[in-house]
Motif scaffolding. Structure first.
Motif, PDB file in Angstrom:
ATOM      1  N   UNK A 278       0.803  -1.221   0.000  1.00 23.91           N
ATOM      2  CA  UNK A 278       0.000   0.000   0.000  1.00 23.91           C
ATOM      3  C   UNK A 278       0.840   1.277   0.000  1.00 23.91           C
ATOM      4  N   UNK A 279       2.133   1.156   0.243  1.00 23.40           N
ATOM      5  CA  UNK A 279       3.000   2.348   0.191  1.00 23.40           C
ATOM      6  C   UNK A 279       2.963   2.980  -1.196  1.00 23.40           C
ATOM      7  N   UNK A 280       2.681   2.154  -2.201  1.00 19.45           N
ATOM      8  CA  UNK A 280       2.610   2.675  -3.568  1.00 19.45           C
ATOM      9  C   UNK A 280       1.431   3.636  -3.730  1.00 19.45           C
ATOM     10  N   UNK A 281       0.563   3.695  -2.730  1.00 21.92           N
ATOM     11  CA  UNK A 281      -0.614   4.560  -2.833  1.00 21.92           C
ATOM     12  C   UNK A 281      -0.547   5.717  -1.837  1.00 21.92           C
ATOM     13  N   UNK A 282       0.668   5.980  -1.345  1.00 24.48           N
ATOM     14  CA  UNK A 282       0.823   7.099  -0.405  1.00 24.48           C
ATOM     15  C   UNK A 282       0.819   8.451  -1.104  1.00 24.48           C
ATOM     16  N   UNK A 283       1.036   8.448  -2.405  1.00 26.46           N
ATOM     17  CA  UNK A 283       1.147   9.720  -3.129  1.00 26.46           C
ATOM     18  C   UNK A 283      -0.181  10.483  -3.156  1.00 26.46           C
ATOM     19  N   UNK A 284      -0.087  11.802  -3.406  1.00 28.24           N
ATOM     20  CA  UNK A 284      -1.265  12.676  -3.384  1.00 28.24           C
ATOM     21  C   UNK A 284      -2.346  12.235  -4.363  1.00 28.24           C
ATOM     22  N   UNK A 285      -1.936  11.814  -5.553  1.00 29.73           N
ATOM     23  CA  UNK A 285      -2.930  11.480  -6.579  1.00 29.73           C
ATOM     24  C   UNK A 285      -3.755  10.257  -6.168  1.00 29.73           C
ATOM     25  N   UNK A 286      -3.067   9.239  -5.678  1.00 34.74           N
ATOM     26  CA  UNK A 286      -3.793   8.040  -5.238  1.00 34.74           C
ATOM     27  C   UNK A 286      -4.693   8.374  -4.060  1.00 34.74           C
ATOM     28  N   UNK A 287      -4.186   9.195  -3.152  1.00 27.64           N
ATOM     29  CA  UNK A 287      -4.970   9.525  -1.966  1.00 27.64           C
ATOM     30  C   UNK A 287      -6.218  10.332  -2.321  1.00 27.64           C
ATOM     31  N   UNK A 288      -6.057  11.277  -3.245  1.00 27.16           N
ATOM     32  CA  UNK A 288      -7.217  12.085  -3.653  1.00 27.16           C
ATOM     33  C   UNK A 288      -8.296  11.163  -4.234  1.00 27.16           C
ATOM     34  N   UNK A 289      -7.863  10.219  -5.036  1.00 28.15           N
ATOM     35  CA  UNK A 289      -8.797   9.267  -5.643  1.00 28.15           C
ATOM     36  C   UNK A 289      -9.448   8.385  -4.574  1.00 28.15           C
ATOM     37  N   UNK A 290      -8.650   7.885  -3.655  1.00 30.92           N
ATOM     38  CA  UNK A 290      -9.187   7.031  -2.592  1.00 30.92           C
ATOM     39  C   UNK A 290     -10.217   7.768  -1.740  1.00 30.92           C
ATOM     40  N   UNK A 291      -9.937   9.038  -1.483  1.00 34.22           N
ATOM     41  CA  UNK A 291     -10.902   9.811  -0.693  1.00 34.22           C
ATOM     42  C   UNK A 291     -12.247   9.884  -1.405  1.00 34.22           C
ATOM     43  N   UNK A 292     -12.194  10.174  -2.701  1.00 33.80           N
ATOM     44  CA  UNK A 292     -13.450  10.264  -3.457  1.00 33.80           C
ATOM     45  C   UNK A 292     -14.179   8.917  -3.434  1.00 33.80           C
ATOM     46  N   UNK A 293     -13.420   7.862  -3.602  1.00 31.46           N
ATOM     47  CA  UNK A 293     -14.036   6.530  -3.599  1.00 31.46           C
ATOM     48  C   UNK A 293     -14.646   6.235  -2.231  1.00 31.46           C
ATOM     49  N   UNK A 294     -13.940   6.610  -1.183  1.00 35.61           N
ATOM     50  CA  UNK A 294     -14.448   6.284   0.159  1.00 35.61           C
ATOM     51  C   UNK A 294     -15.680   7.121   0.498  1.00 35.61           C
ATOM     52  N   UNK A 295     -15.838   8.267  -0.153  1.00 37.93           N
ATOM     53  CA  UNK A 295     -17.014   9.101   0.126  1.00 37.93           C
ATOM     54  C   UNK A 295     -18.214   8.740  -0.741  1.00 37.93           C
ATOM     55  N   UNK A 296     -18.000   7.857  -1.692  1.00 41.05           N
ATOM     56  CA  UNK A 296     -19.057   7.540  -2.666  1.00 41.05           C
ATOM     57  C   UNK A 296     -20.361   7.045  -2.022  1.00 41.05           C
ATOM     58  N   UNK A 297     -20.312   6.152  -1.029  1.00 39.57           N
ATOM     59  CA  UNK A 297     -21.581   5.704  -0.421  1.00 39.57           C
ATOM     60  C   UNK A 297     -22.383   6.860   0.179  1.00 39.57           C
ATOM     61  N   UNK A 298     -21.687   7.835   0.747  1.00 36.99           N
ATOM     62  CA  UNK A 298     -22.388   9.000   1.296  1.00 36.99           C
ATOM     63  C   UNK A 298     -23.054   9.816   0.191  1.00 36.99           C
ATOM     64  N   UNK A 299     -22.387   9.874  -0.951  1.00 39.97           N
ATOM     65  CA  UNK A 299     -22.962  10.626  -2.076  1.00 39.97           C
ATOM     66  C   UNK A 299     -24.292  10.004  -2.495  1.00 39.97           C
TER      67      UNK A 299
END
Ligand code: ARG
Length: 571
Positions: A480-501
């Motif tokens: 998962x260290x490969x996903x520490x970068x800003x771009x991956x994190x921004x995407x993950x945040x959007x994905x994690x908020x999707x159920x709330x949307x």
């Protein structure tokens, strides 16, 4: 568990540990909705405003925030920083990536779904076309917003009933039968369908200018339909069948379905009961010969129930329909997806139901939407600027095919993809702004593969699919260290908020929130894709990026499905 819930639970714990004596501190469920998303990601992934606790804790918010941050001990979830009365959280990136991907990939197509509806029923009245009229783009929004809301509510565990409240009642149908008897032939009508019916109707009006007695004949035919005269009814039902056959092609293209076609005429024998009830409840008054429900208290014009000649109206039928639906489906909500021009009509109907003593009147909602214009031109049958939906959809498919021929000449089943992309482009445009806003349809925007458009989101989905095909199934443990970068994190945040949307979209009857979310996710994925090689020699890193790609694909597919758009795997 999603991150907001996790943080809310940790906050509850920390609050009660820091102030064991305090009364009235919120629990996790009450804290969760208080969490905010900071406007700038540099300020954190989530923020907790401490202002509203100043009173209970008798302490300035800035102090509360700093105390909480000093004692914060859940660094493996998020780091906390106090700024101006806010507690800002920075997620532990590695853990966040691991957990989010685990959740999405485990749930797959079900990610974002819920059982919150608990089998309760939602009735949706949408599309609700008028018989013997061609389906034009004025009816696109009601059809697609309704279709999307139905899918959203289904996804959230409700039982939904999609109702096409057909406009199949009114004197115009008498005129149409009359015109047919005078100037029509069976074979022409069979062949021409709704267009031929329209021609006959126009001819009726032209002729009636010089022969006003035709109007009476038309009315007489309508009376016959109402009285169940065999011939009149047979012709009228045939017109109805033809219209439904014509529109079925459009519904097929759009992937739209209904559970009921009970329209205005369905209530012919269900209105007496309503009228009697209004009378018994002393709600009917006679004014200029008409029977009305006075609504002056509510600062609305009266709701007319019966005309002078005893004829019922659109409103009478809607009252009967609402009562029938409640009796039949026991709905928790009844949504009317109808243009905002009918705002007064629905306010009147809901108010009359309320006056009748139906507590469920409050569960009826007018889901209003704005107008659609085409290349800046408002549409009018009179000016000849009306755009028929079937023509528009056919054009969309042709234009999409041209683009696909250019972009991917080697693609198999181009026709199918052109259908998915062309229709998707139209539907996306329709659902891309908050529904109350007017829409101006333009081809250059709808089919812009690089802009905010259906094809853009579909293309991103296809890109994910293509990467996943290349990657194959054989993946080692991910790093998962490969996903520490800003771009991956921004995407993950959007994905994690999707159920709330999705919940929010259902709550506000706003499919555009899902359109927004899938577009943001597609854009975030593409940013990630341009900054980072997905497949490289680092196997464990590749596995992580592939997992994120898979999660993105699943979420985009679900999001597109919920707004009524197909997701081709290659394009
Ligand atoms: N047929 C109507 C129209 O095209 C819309 C009907 C909406 N539904 C209702 N229950 N009134 O304007």
């Amino acid at each position: 568990m999603d991150m907001m819930t996790r943080i809310a639970e940790l906050l509850e714990k920390q609050l009660s540990e820091a102030w064991p004596e305090a009364q009235g501190l919120p629990g996790a469920a009450a804290i969760r909705p208080l969490l905010e998303v900071p406007p700038d990601p540099a300020m954190g992934d989530y923020a907790f405003p401490c202002f509203r606790f100043a009173k209970v804790l008798r302490m300035p918010p800035v102090k509360i925030a700093s105390m909480l941050s000093e004692n914060w001990k859940f660094e493996d979830t998020a780091r906390a920083e106090a700024v101006n009365g806010y507690l800002n959280f920075f997620l532990n990136r590695v853990n966040f990536a691991t957990e989010t991907l685990h959740t999405v990939l485990e749930q797959g197509e079900k990610y974002g779904s819920s059982t919150i509806g608990n089998g309760k029923t939602v009735c949706l009245d949408y599309s609700s076309i008028n018989i013997a009229k061609r389906f034009h783009i004025g009816h696109l929004s009601t059809t697609m917003i309704g279709n999307s809301l139905k899918r959203i509510y289904d996804f959230l565990g409700y039982r939904t009933v999609g109702i096409n409240h057909l406009g199949d009642w009114g004197t115009q149908f008498g005129k149409m039968v009359c015109a047919y008897k005078k100037w029509g032939t069976e074979s022409e009508v069979e062949q021409g369908g709704v267009s031929e019916l329209t021609r006959l109707y126009v001819k009726f009006h032209e002729e009636a200018e010089n022969h006003p007695e035709l109007e009476d004949e038309g009315r007489a035919w309508f009376k016959k339909i109402e009285d169940g005269d065999e011939e009149a009814l047979r012709i009228f039902n045939w017109f109805k069948e033809l219209t439904l056959k014509d529109t079925a092609r459009v519904y097929d293209l759009l992937g739209v379905k209904f559970d009921s076609y009970a329209g205005e005429s369905f209530y012919n024998d269900k209105m007496d009961r309503v009228i009697d009830e209004l009378r018994e409840k002393n709600l009917l008054t006679v004014s200029e010969g008409a029977s009305i429900v006075d609504l002056s208290e509510d600062k609305m014009p009266p709701c007319i129930i019966l005309k002078k000649d005893g004829a019922t109206l659109y409103a009478t039928r809607d009252l009967a329909a609402a009562i029938y639906r409640h009796d039949t489906y026991d709905f928790a909500k009844c949504l009317y997806v109808v243009a905002y021009q009918q705002d007064l009509h629905f306010r009147q109907i809901f108010r009359v139901l309320d006056k009748m003593g139906y507590p469920w009147a409050k569960d009826c909602v007018h889901v209003a939407f704005g107008m659609i214009s085409f290349g800046g031109e408002t549409l009018s049958t009179r000016k000849g600027t009306v755009v028929y939906l079937e023509d528009l959809l056919n054009q969309a498919q042709e234009k999409a095919l041209e683009i696909i021929e250019q972009k991917s000449p080697g693609l198999e089943n181009k026709e199918t993809v052109a259908r998915q992309v062309g229709i998707g482009a139209v539907v996306y445009t329709d659902l891309s702004n908050s529904r109350i806003k007017d829409i101006d349809f333009r081809w250059e925007n709808a089919l812009n593969f690089d802009g905010e458009s259906g094809p853009y989101v579909q293309y991103t989905h296809a890109r994910c699919c293509s990467l996943l095909r290349k990657a194959g199934d054989d993946m080692p443990e991910m790093d998962p260290k490969a996903l520490e970068n800003d771009e991956a994190q921004a995407l993950l945040l959007l994905i994690s908020r999707f159920p709330d949307v999705i919940l929010d979209a259902a709550d506000k009857y706003e499919p555009s929130m899902i359109t927004r979310a899938v577009t943001d996710i597609a854009q975030a994925y593409n940013r990630f894709y341009y900054e980072h090689r997905i497949l490289d020699e680092d196997k464990a890193g590749t596995a992580a990026r592939v997992a994120l790609t898979k999660a993105t694909r699943d979420v985009i597919r679900t999001g597109l499905y919920l707004i009524g758009i197909e997701a081709p795997e290659r394009m």
